[in-house]
Design an enzyme around this catalytic site. Structure first.
Site, short mmCIF file in Angstrom:
data_model
loop_
_atom_site.label_atom_id
_atom_site.label_comp_id
_atom_site.label_asym_id
_atom_site.label_seq_id
_atom_site.Cartn_x
_atom_site.Cartn_y
_atom_site.Cartn_z
N ARG A 86 0.84 -1.19 0.00
CA ARG A 86 0.00 0.00 0.00
C ARG A 86 0.88 1.24 0.00
O ARG A 86 2.00 1.22 0.48
CB ARG A 86 -0.93 0.03 1.20
CG ARG A 86 -0.27 0.10 2.57
CD ARG A 86 0.05 1.50 3.05
NE ARG A 86 0.39 1.52 4.45
CZ ARG A 86 1.26 2.35 4.98
NH1 ARG A 86 1.92 3.21 4.22
NH2 ARG A 86 1.51 2.34 6.27
N ARG A 128 5.06 -7.90 12.21
CA ARG A 128 3.83 -7.57 12.94
C ARG A 128 3.02 -8.84 13.13
O ARG A 128 3.30 -9.86 12.51
CB ARG A 128 2.98 -6.59 12.13
CG ARG A 128 3.60 -5.22 11.99
CD ARG A 128 2.72 -4.35 11.13
NE ARG A 128 3.11 -2.95 11.20
CZ ARG A 128 2.39 -1.95 10.70
NH1 ARG A 128 1.25 -2.21 10.10
NH2 ARG A 128 2.79 -0.71 10.79
N ARG A 154 4.18 0.59 2.26
CA ARG A 154 4.41 -0.58 3.09
C ARG A 154 4.16 -1.79 2.20
O ARG A 154 3.05 -1.97 1.68
CB ARG A 154 3.48 -0.61 4.29
CG ARG A 154 4.05 -1.40 5.47
CD ARG A 154 3.23 -1.16 6.73
NE ARG A 154 2.14 -2.10 6.79
CZ ARG A 154 2.26 -3.35 7.25
NH1 ARG A 154 3.42 -3.80 7.68
NH2 ARG A 154 1.23 -4.15 7.26
N ARG A 201 -5.48 5.55 0.66
CA ARG A 201 -4.58 4.41 0.86
C ARG A 201 -4.79 3.55 -0.38
O ARG A 201 -5.91 3.05 -0.60
CB ARG A 201 -4.95 3.63 2.13
CG ARG A 201 -4.57 4.37 3.43
CD ARG A 201 -3.07 4.38 3.60
NE ARG A 201 -2.59 5.12 4.73
CZ ARG A 201 -2.22 4.58 5.90
NH1 ARG A 201 -2.34 3.29 6.09
NH2 ARG A 201 -1.71 5.32 6.85
N THR A 251 5.46 8.49 10.51
CA THR A 251 6.09 7.19 10.22
C THR A 251 5.92 6.82 8.75
O THR A 251 6.59 5.92 8.26
CB THR A 251 5.47 6.05 11.05
OG1 THR A 251 4.08 5.96 10.74
CG2 THR A 251 5.64 6.30 12.53
N GLU A 283 -6.77 6.93 7.49
CA GLU A 283 -5.75 7.76 8.18
C GLU A 283 -5.18 8.83 7.23
O GLU A 283 -4.71 9.88 7.68
CB GLU A 283 -4.64 6.88 8.74
CG GLU A 283 -3.62 7.66 9.55
CD GLU A 283 -2.59 6.78 10.24
OE1 GLU A 283 -2.97 5.89 11.02
OE2 GLU A 283 -1.38 6.99 9.99
N CYS A 317 0.68 10.57 9.67
CA CYS A 317 1.62 10.08 10.66
C CYS A 317 3.04 10.19 10.09
O CYS A 317 3.29 9.75 8.96
CB CYS A 317 1.30 8.62 10.99
SG CYS A 317 2.36 7.92 12.24
N GLU A 340 -0.95 -4.13 12.65
CA GLU A 340 -0.42 -3.35 13.77
C GLU A 340 -1.04 -3.75 15.11
O GLU A 340 -2.26 -3.88 15.22
CB GLU A 340 -0.76 -1.88 13.49
CG GLU A 340 0.18 -0.93 14.10
CD GLU A 340 -0.04 0.49 13.55
OE1 GLU A 340 -1.08 0.76 12.94
OE2 GLU A 340 0.88 1.30 13.74
N1 ARG Z 1 0.27 7.10 16.78
C1 ARG Z 1 0.58 5.72 16.98
C2 ARG Z 1 1.84 5.62 17.82
O1 ARG Z 1 2.45 6.61 18.05
C3 ARG Z 1 0.70 4.98 15.68
C4 ARG Z 1 1.98 5.09 14.94
C5 ARG Z 1 2.13 4.36 13.62
N2 ARG Z 1 0.94 3.79 13.09
C6 ARG Z 1 0.11 4.40 12.26
N3 ARG Z 1 -0.97 3.76 11.89
N4 ARG Z 1 0.36 5.57 11.79
O2 ARG Z 1 2.20 4.55 18.26
#
Ligand code: ARG
Length: 340
Positions: free
Chosen positions: A110, A293, A264, A213, A257, A209, A255, A298
């Site tokens: 994704r 994972r 991913r 996606r 990350t 999110e 996010c 997650e």
């Molecule tokens: N906010 C969460 C944390 O700080 C998720 C981090 C990564 N996952 C995500 N779906 N963005 O642990």
């Protein structure tokens, strides 16, 4: 609000890097859409088990709040300055990984994208969220034959229909408590929905999110086929929509990350022997920059020795390189599993 008090047990990166000086410097700032530092760190404050604990409400947040986001990005992505977004999205062909289907159950890749000019899901207003849904659903009408399908808005689905799509993992559920505290679940399920190709191998989640996606998957180990299909969809969407992207940080996501390639790429893989040799499995994963994972993704546990293994790196590395690393890493893991 005053200097935020994170839970004493919190190990979140935001807690580590948010010094009183940085807070003082940033607390009074607002992006042009009105996004603040206090809003950005809300999820980390409410959830002591956060790993990161911060979300971006719009593209500008990445520059305005760089004094807190940059150290987090460096730490999470293990990148050092200078780094840059180096996209490499060419079709790829590599040796089959598990042609006899002994280990790999399915492959899934994704990427996340947000539309330029709109706030990201934790900060977007309902009218703009509706506009995002409209623009994306229009673009999805023009997909090439191989991945042609239809868009379904959650508001048009009955309860049991929604349940069916959720259990098939075509639809997505309301976000978890991390996303909830960040504001991502506001007005759920309004203006959310999903596109699925007729063969269910190409999907797009809208207003989860991130605005989009984009997902390609199938029940095989053909990660290259899955990647090439993703590229096809991405090309067609990219030609019609303008994504939020930065020369250094790459694609901008809710996010931190996910920035960079926002990709991913992973598999569900059954490792009965390595399950009993977790140290070896972790060692191999680290060596190849892979993340392990649980079966359901997650924060889930491993069920019947089925692991979810995917790339850890997303930033300062090309999509093609990520796929090659995944391929090499999985080949090494399969080799170890066979020889135990
Ligand atoms: N906010 C969460 C944390 O700080 C998720 C981090 C990564 N996952 C995500 N779906 N963005 O642990």
């Amino acid at each position: 609000m005053g200097f935020p008090r994170f839970h004493p047990d919190s190990c979140a990166l935001v807690k580590r890097y948010l010094t009183p000086e940085v807070y003082e410097q940033l607390a009074c700032l607002k992006t042009r859409t009105g996004f603040t530092l206090d809003a950005a760190i809300q999820s980390g404050l409410c959830n002591p088990d956060s790993h990161i604990g911060i979300y971006a409400g719009d593209a500008e947040a990445y520059s305005l709040f760089a004094p807190i986001l940059d150290p987090i990005i460096h730490a999470y992505h293990a990148v050092e300055d200078p780094f840059e977004h180096r996209p490499g999205l060419d079709p790829i062909l590599l040796a089959p990984l598990d042609p006899d289907k002994n280990f790999i159950v399915s492959s899934r890749i994704r990427v996340a994208r947000n539309l330029k000019g709109f706030s990201f899901p934790c900060h977007i207003g309902s009218q703009d969220r509706g506009q995002v849904e409209f623009s994306v659903s229009q673009a999805l009408r023009k997909m090439p034959r191989e991945i042609d399908g239809k868009y379904l808005s959650f508001k048009d689905l009955g309860r049991s229909q929604m349940q069916d799509f959720l259990s098939q993992r075509l639809a997505f559920p309301k976000g978890d408590r991390f996303q909830d505290a960040a504001g991502i679940n506001r007005n759920f399920p309004d203006s959310r929905g999903f596109f699925s190709s007729r063969n269910e191998q190409f999907m797009v989640w809208v207003n989860e999110e991130d605005h989009l996606r984009i997902i390609s998957m199938e029940s095989s180990s053909d990660v290259c086929g899955v990647f090439n299909r993703l590229l096809l969809g991405l090309d067609h969407l990219g030609a019609q929509l303008r994504f939020a992207v930065d020369e250094k940080y790459g694609f901008l996501t809710s996010c931190p990350t996910n920035i960079g390639t926002a990709m991913r790429a992973g598999v569900h893989i059954c490792l009965r022997r390595l399950e009993k040799h977790q140290d070896l499995l972790n060692h191999l994963a680290n060596q190849h920059h892979l993340q392990i994972r649980g079966t359901g993704g997650e924060n889930t546990s491993v069920d019947r020795a089925i692991f979810d293994i995917s790339n850890k790196q997303r930033l300062g590395i090309s999509e093609n390189r990520i796929l090659r690393n995944l391929h090499t890493g999985l080949a090494a893991i399969i080799h170890a599993e066979k020889n135990l």
